[in-house]
Design a protein around this motif. Structure first.
Motif, PDB file in Angstrom:
ATOM      1  N   GLY A 166     -40.162  36.368  24.781  1.00  0.00           N
ATOM      2  CA  GLY A 166     -40.422  35.895  23.426  1.00  0.00           C
ATOM      3  C   GLY A 166     -39.200  36.111  22.551  1.00  0.00           C
ATOM      4  N   TYR A 167     -38.894  35.115  21.707  1.00  0.00           N
ATOM      5  CA  TYR A 167     -37.695  35.187  20.874  1.00  0.00           C
ATOM      6  C   TYR A 167     -38.021  34.858  19.417  1.00  0.00           C
ATOM      7  CZ  TYR A 167     -35.310  34.995  25.384  1.00  0.00           C
ATOM      8  OH  TYR A 167     -34.884  35.251  26.667  1.00  0.00           O
ATOM      9  N   GLY A 168     -37.725  35.803  18.518  1.00  0.00           N
ATOM     10  CA  GLY A 168     -37.822  35.552  17.089  1.00  0.00           C
ATOM     11  C   GLY A 168     -36.468  35.089  16.574  1.00  0.00           C
ATOM     12  N   CYS A 169     -36.421  33.950  15.928  1.00  0.00           N
ATOM     13  CA  CYS A 169     -35.153  33.316  15.565  1.00  0.00           C
ATOM     14  C   CYS A 169     -35.121  32.925  14.096  1.00  0.00           C
ATOM     15  CB  CYS A 169     -34.938  32.046  16.388  1.00  0.00           C
ATOM     16  SG  CYS A 169     -35.108  32.270  18.155  1.00  0.00           S
ATOM     17  N   ARG A 170     -33.907  32.791  13.566  1.00  0.00           N
ATOM     18  CA  ARG A 170     -33.718  32.240  12.230  1.00  0.00           C
ATOM     19  C   ARG A 170     -32.884  30.980  12.331  1.00  0.00           C
ATOM     20  NH1 ARG A 170     -28.825  33.253   9.226  1.00  0.00           N
ATOM     21  NH2 ARG A 170     -27.255  34.291  10.514  1.00  0.00           N
ATOM     22  N   PHE A 171     -33.084  30.076  11.360  1.00  0.00           N
ATOM     23  CA  PHE A 171     -32.263  28.876  11.278  1.00  0.00           C
ATOM     24  C   PHE A 171     -30.941  29.241  10.608  1.00  0.00           C
ATOM     25  CE2 PHE A 171     -36.575  26.666  10.800  1.00  0.00           C
ATOM     26  CZ  PHE A 171     -36.697  26.502  12.173  1.00  0.00           C
ATOM     27  N   VAL A 172     -29.846  28.741  11.140  1.00  0.00           N
ATOM     28  CA  VAL A 172     -28.514  29.053  10.620  1.00  0.00           C
ATOM     29  C   VAL A 172     -27.950  27.822   9.905  1.00  0.00           C
ATOM     30  CG1 VAL A 172     -26.177  29.793  11.207  1.00  0.00           C
ATOM     31  CG2 VAL A 172     -28.130  30.676  12.506  1.00  0.00           C
ATOM     32  N   GLY A 173     -27.527  28.007   8.647  1.00  0.00           N
ATOM     33  CA  GLY A 173     -26.859  26.934   7.917  1.00  0.00           C
ATOM     34  C   GLY A 173     -27.712  25.705   7.687  1.00  0.00           C
ATOM     35  N   LEU A 174     -29.017  25.902   7.495  1.00  0.00           N
ATOM     36  CA  LEU A 174     -29.923  24.766   7.294  1.00  0.00           C
ATOM     37  C   LEU A 174     -29.804  24.240   5.868  1.00  0.00           C
ATOM     38  CD1 LEU A 174     -32.211  23.014   8.482  1.00  0.00           C
ATOM     39  CD2 LEU A 174     -33.825  24.765   7.730  1.00  0.00           C
ATOM     40  N   ALA A 175     -29.519  22.956   5.722  1.00  0.00           N
ATOM     41  CA  ALA A 175     -29.403  22.343   4.396  1.00  0.00           C
ATOM     42  C   ALA A 175     -30.739  22.447   3.654  1.00  0.00           C
ATOM     43  CB  ALA A 175     -28.984  20.887   4.520  1.00  0.00           C
ATOM     44  N   GLU A 176     -30.669  22.596   2.331  1.00  0.00           N
ATOM     45  CA  GLU A 176     -31.885  22.771   1.533  1.00  0.00           C
ATOM     46  C   GLU A 176     -32.845  21.595   1.685  1.00  0.00           C
ATOM     47  OE1 GLU A 176     -33.186  23.606  -3.116  1.00  0.00           O
ATOM     48  OE2 GLU A 176     -31.119  23.943  -2.479  1.00  0.00           O
ATOM     49  N   SER A 177     -32.302  20.369   1.759  1.00  0.00           N
ATOM     50  CA  SER A 177     -33.176  19.193   1.912  1.00  0.00           C
ATOM     51  C   SER A 177     -33.906  19.232   3.251  1.00  0.00           C
ATOM     52  CB  SER A 177     -32.359  17.907   1.792  1.00  0.00           C
ATOM     53  OG  SER A 177     -31.361  17.847   2.789  1.00  0.00           O
ATOM     54  N   HIS A 178     -33.221  19.680   4.306  1.00  0.00           N
ATOM     55  CA  HIS A 178     -33.858  19.791   5.618  1.00  0.00           C
ATOM     56  C   HIS A 178     -34.878  20.925   5.627  1.00  0.00           C
ATOM     57  CE1 HIS A 178     -30.339  17.607   7.833  1.00  0.00           C
ATOM     58  NE2 HIS A 178     -31.199  16.767   7.281  1.00  0.00           N
ATOM     59  N   GLN A 179     -34.560  22.018   4.927  1.00  0.00           N
ATOM     60  CA  GLN A 179     -35.509  23.127   4.843  1.00  0.00           C
ATOM     61  C   GLN A 179     -36.788  22.691   4.133  1.00  0.00           C
ATOM     62  OE1 GLN A 179     -34.437  26.693   2.559  1.00  0.00           O
ATOM     63  NE2 GLN A 179     -35.145  27.910   4.288  1.00  0.00           N
ATOM     64  N   ASP A 180     -36.640  21.885   3.089  1.00  0.00           N
ATOM     65  CA  ASP A 180     -37.813  21.372   2.375  1.00  0.00           C
ATOM     66  C   ASP A 180     -38.666  20.504   3.296  1.00  0.00           C
ATOM     67  OD1 ASP A 180     -37.269  22.649   0.021  1.00  0.00           O
ATOM     68  OD2 ASP A 180     -36.287  20.929  -0.921  1.00  0.00           O
ATOM     69  N   SER A 181     -38.017  19.704   4.164  1.00  0.00           N
ATOM     70  CA  SER A 181     -38.753  18.856   5.106  1.00  0.00           C
ATOM     71  C   SER A 181     -39.539  19.710   6.097  1.00  0.00           C
ATOM     72  CB  SER A 181     -37.782  17.935   5.861  1.00  0.00           C
ATOM     73  OG  SER A 181     -37.153  17.042   4.985  1.00  0.00           O
ATOM     74  N   VAL A 182     -38.906  20.764   6.624  1.00  0.00           N
ATOM     75  CA  VAL A 182     -39.599  21.667   7.544  1.00  0.00           C
ATOM     76  C   VAL A 182     -40.741  22.372   6.824  1.00  0.00           C
ATOM     77  CG1 VAL A 182     -39.379  23.690   9.043  1.00  0.00           C
ATOM     78  CG2 VAL A 182     -37.522  22.000   8.950  1.00  0.00           C
ATOM     79  N   ARG A 183     -40.491  22.785   5.561  1.00  0.00           N
ATOM     80  CA  ARG A 183     -41.522  23.481   4.773  1.00  0.00           C
ATOM     81  C   ARG A 183     -42.748  22.591   4.566  1.00  0.00           C
ATOM     82  NH1 ARG A 183     -38.441  24.835   0.652  1.00  0.00           N
ATOM     83  NH2 ARG A 183     -37.945  26.905   1.452  1.00  0.00           N
ATOM     84  N   ARG A 184     -42.522  21.301   4.265  1.00  0.00           N
ATOM     85  CA  ARG A 184     -43.662  20.387   4.085  1.00  0.00           C
ATOM     86  C   ARG A 184     -44.461  20.271   5.369  1.00  0.00           C
ATOM     87  NH1 ARG A 184     -39.967  17.545   0.813  1.00  0.00           N
ATOM     88  NH2 ARG A 184     -39.318  16.232   2.544  1.00  0.00           N
ATOM     89  N   TYR A 185     -43.768  20.208   6.507  1.00  0.00           N
ATOM     90  CA  TYR A 185     -44.467  20.141   7.788  1.00  0.00           C
ATOM     91  C   TYR A 185     -45.273  21.422   8.028  1.00  0.00           C
ATOM     92  CZ  TYR A 185     -45.328  20.166  12.786  1.00  0.00           C
ATOM     93  OH  TYR A 185     -45.933  20.238  14.013  1.00  0.00           O
ATOM     94  N   VAL A 186     -44.681  22.571   7.714  1.00  0.00           N
ATOM     95  CA  VAL A 186     -45.373  23.852   7.883  1.00  0.00           C
ATOM     96  C   VAL A 186     -46.650  23.888   7.050  1.00  0.00           C
ATOM     97  CG1 VAL A 186     -45.221  26.330   7.346  1.00  0.00           C
ATOM     98  CG2 VAL A 186     -43.348  25.194   8.549  1.00  0.00           C
ATOM     99  N   PHE A 187     -46.587  23.420   5.802  1.00  0.00           N
ATOM    100  CA  PHE A 187     -47.767  23.391   4.952  1.00  0.00           C
ATOM    101  C   PHE A 187     -48.854  22.488   5.538  1.00  0.00           C
ATOM    102  CE2 PHE A 187     -45.131  24.496   0.952  1.00  0.00           C
ATOM    103  CZ  PHE A 187     -45.267  25.842   1.237  1.00  0.00           C
ATOM    104  N   GLN A 188     -48.445  21.344   6.088  1.00  0.00           N
ATOM    105  CA  GLN A 188     -49.415  20.428   6.705  1.00  0.00           C
ATOM    106  C   GLN A 188     -50.110  21.107   7.882  1.00  0.00           C
ATOM    107  OE1 GLN A 188     -47.166  16.925   7.710  1.00  0.00           O
ATOM    108  NE2 GLN A 188     -46.681  16.485   5.581  1.00  0.00           N
ATOM    109  N   VAL A 189     -49.349  21.839   8.689  1.00  0.00           N
ATOM    110  CA  VAL A 189     -49.928  22.552   9.829  1.00  0.00           C
ATOM    111  C   VAL A 189     -50.868  23.651   9.333  1.00  0.00           C
ATOM    112  CG1 VAL A 189     -49.421  24.051  11.805  1.00  0.00           C
ATOM    113  CG2 VAL A 189     -47.995  22.042  11.366  1.00  0.00           C
TER     114      VAL A 189
END
Length: 199
Positions: A166-189
């Protein structure tokens, strides 16, 4: 800020963008999706807050009209009365959700199968047969809900003494617009998981 309008038993009716919040009254920008509610209809409004996570409100649909929104101009909006906050789910910097996404990471161009077990806008936790050291960075293409975002992930912690690790990871250098897109997907899930009783 996105808001889902739902029935009192959590069935989604409509989604829109919150453009004004004054005196416990919300104005949501109209879009191409029709809203089928009679004035006075009681609803739940689920607010996707970037810091607080999901915030559930109870209120009622008032009407639809054209209004001047400061800083934007005249807009066609749906107006809702907010009666009370029902709950705020997972008050944390980033919301984390359970998933079971089977995907691949790219390690020096080699495709390595992984299973993502949880996800947030700042990182993920996955299982894999490969034995990686803490600190290793690999490439990952986030491709959910018609999104395709190239990511670099760094392994921060490792669990297990034999495969699957098992691996706990962080995103490196993720653009804010891309982070917002991932965040919206997370909320939907998160909404889907709650409806299915998995959170």
């Amino acid at each position: 800020m996105k808001v889902d309008v739902c029935s009192l038993d959590n069935k989604r009716i409509w989604s829109g963008e919150l453009v004004r919040e004054v005196n416990k009254q919300w104005a949501l920008r109209k879009n191409e999706e029709d809203l089928h509610l009679a004035p006075g209809s009681l609803v739940k409004l689920i607010q996707y807050h970037s810091v607080r996570g999901l915030v559930y409100h109870e209120g009622a649909f008032l009407n639809s009209k054209r209004e001047y929104i400061e800083g934007i101009g005249y807009l066609d909006v749906h107006l809702f009365r907010i009666d009370r906050v029902l709950e705020a789910v997972q008050r944390r910097r980033e919301v984390k959700v359970r998933t079971r996404i089977e995907d691949v990471i790219l390690d020096a161009g080699r495709r390595v199968p992984i299973k993502i077990l949880n996800l947030s806008a700042s990182g993920l936790y996955f299982e894999a047969e490969e034995d990686y050291p803490v600190g290793k960075k690999v490439d990952y293409i986030f491709s959910q809900e018609k999104m395709r975002i190239p990511l670099k992930i760094e392994i921060l912690r490792k669990t297990g003494e034999k495969p699957p690790y098992g691996y706990g990871c962080r995103f490196v250098g993720l653009a804010e617009s891309h982070q917002d897109s991932v965040r919206r997907y997370v909320f939907q899930v998160q909404v889907k998981n709650r409806r299915e009783g998995r959170e």
